[in-house]
Design an enzyme around this catalytic site. Structure first.
Site, PDB file in Angstrom:
ATOM      1  CB  SER A 127      -0.893  -0.101   1.197  1.00 49.21           C
ATOM      2  OG  SER A 127      -1.526   1.427   1.413  1.00 49.21           O
ATOM      3  CE1 TYR A 152      -4.193  -1.992   4.723  1.00 47.21           C
ATOM      4  CE2 TYR A 152      -3.698   0.280   4.201  1.00 47.21           C
ATOM      5  CZ  TYR A 152      -3.798  -1.006   3.911  1.00 47.21           C
ATOM      6  OH  TYR A 152      -3.923  -1.395   2.320  1.00 47.21           O
TER       7      TYR A 152
END
Length: 334
Positions: A127, A152
């Site tokens: 990501s 995350y």
């Protein structure tokens, strides 16, 4: 080829599987159908894939290592495209343990299965969040990413390090893809464009963080899928980029390479919808970053990747899909 796609009921997973199936590959797919967002949308995505005779689906939690091993033992996969993960920056502030189970334990089980039942290439989702507090633009895979600002992001950075260790120790070819703000038909309801569309059509206000001054490298789903498949066909033989490592390991940014200010995206969306948004102008949210901007030179050089969809075109396509999936309710006449 025999391919395994994880997270197939997710936004990117469904589109990747659909392209592979249309190309004639055999796709085995798994998803745990978590209730992080509307499971009916996930089931509808699966319904697009089920008519293909070369598609097999298993509902499975990748944190269950015995089930993962059994899946690989019976699959004999040529490629694994690992897209399953607990997504969302803000949700990680409230439910940290879910991220460890899905993104760390689940990925460990995938790596172990690729070691026990060798595959020719493991492609996995990272990501743009890994860039965290970085200020230099555009973001490059050569930049240090040791300052994540959400759990995350930290879990995705951990995935990259874990993949390198397995590539080094067991010569498993792995490639990580740092996705940049993906949007388009069948998208995620927790993402800005989807949630803005829902609210605007319902006449509800939208929350605009940092007063709309954030920039995002919005990337249309078709461009993302094209990049994933180009990468999947090119297992790495070495790190490259002047790395001291000789492991068969690569990292790429995959984005549109054209960041857009959030307010301009909202204006374009308003035009597509024919409605003006009511806006709650708010300050920055914890865990958010001010801007994302992908340096995709390596991906373009190595694979021929070319992002081809301007955000205005992508938004039009998303809105058309949204109206088809959520038809407007006709007002009854008395």
């Amino acid at each position: 080829m025999e391919l395994l796609v994880t997270g197939v009921a997710g936004f990117i997973g469904m589109h990747v599987a659909a392209r592979l199936l249309r190309a004639g590959h055999n796709v085995t797919a798994v998803d745990n159908l978590s209730d992080y967002y509307d499971v009916r949308l996930k089931q509808a995505r699966l319904n697009v894939l089920h008519p293909h005779r070369n598609f097999r689906f298993f509902k499975m939690d990748l944190a269950d290592h015995e089930k993962v091993n059994a899946l690989f033992e019976g699959g004999k996969f040529d490629r694994v495209i690992h897209l399953a993960a607990q997504a969302g920056v803000r949700y990680s502030l409230e439910n940290p343990h879910v991220y460890i189970q899905s993104n760390v334990v689940g990925f460990t089980n995938i790596l172990e299965a690729c070691r026990r039942f060798p595959v020719k290439h493991l492609v996995y989702a990272s990501s743009s969040s890994v860039y965290g507090a970085n200020k230099k633009m555009p973001f490059s895979v050569r930049d240090n990413v040791d300052h994540p600002i959400s759990l995350y992001a930290a879990s995705k950075k951990a995935n990259e390090l874990m993949a390198h260790a397995y590539s080094h120790l067991f010569q498993i070819p792995t490639t990580g893809l740092r996705f940049f703000t993906v949007y388009g038909p069948w998208g995620r309801p927790d993402m800005a464009i989807f949630s803005f569309t829902q609210a605007i059509l319902a006449g509800k206000p939208i929350d605009v963080f940092n007063h709309g001054k954030m920039q995002r490298d919005f990337t249309y789903i078709d461009d993302i899928v094209e990049g994933v498949l180009l990468v999947a066909d090119r297992p790495p033989t070495a790190c490259g980029n002047n790395s001291p490592s000789s492991a068969p390991y690569k990292l790429y940014n995959i984005g549109n390479h054209q960041p857009v200010e959030l307010m301009k995206v909202i204006e374009a969306l308003e035009k597509c919808l024919g409605k003006t948004a009511r806006k709650n102008m708010l300050s920055m949210q914890p865990g958010d970053v001010l801007a994302t901007f992908a340096d995709v030179d390596d991906l373009m050089r190595d694979t021929g990747f070319r992002p081809a969809t301007p955000v205005e075109v992508g938004l039009e396509r998303f809105v058309r899909w949204y109206h088809s999936y959520y038809p407007p309710v006709k007002e009854s006449r008395a």
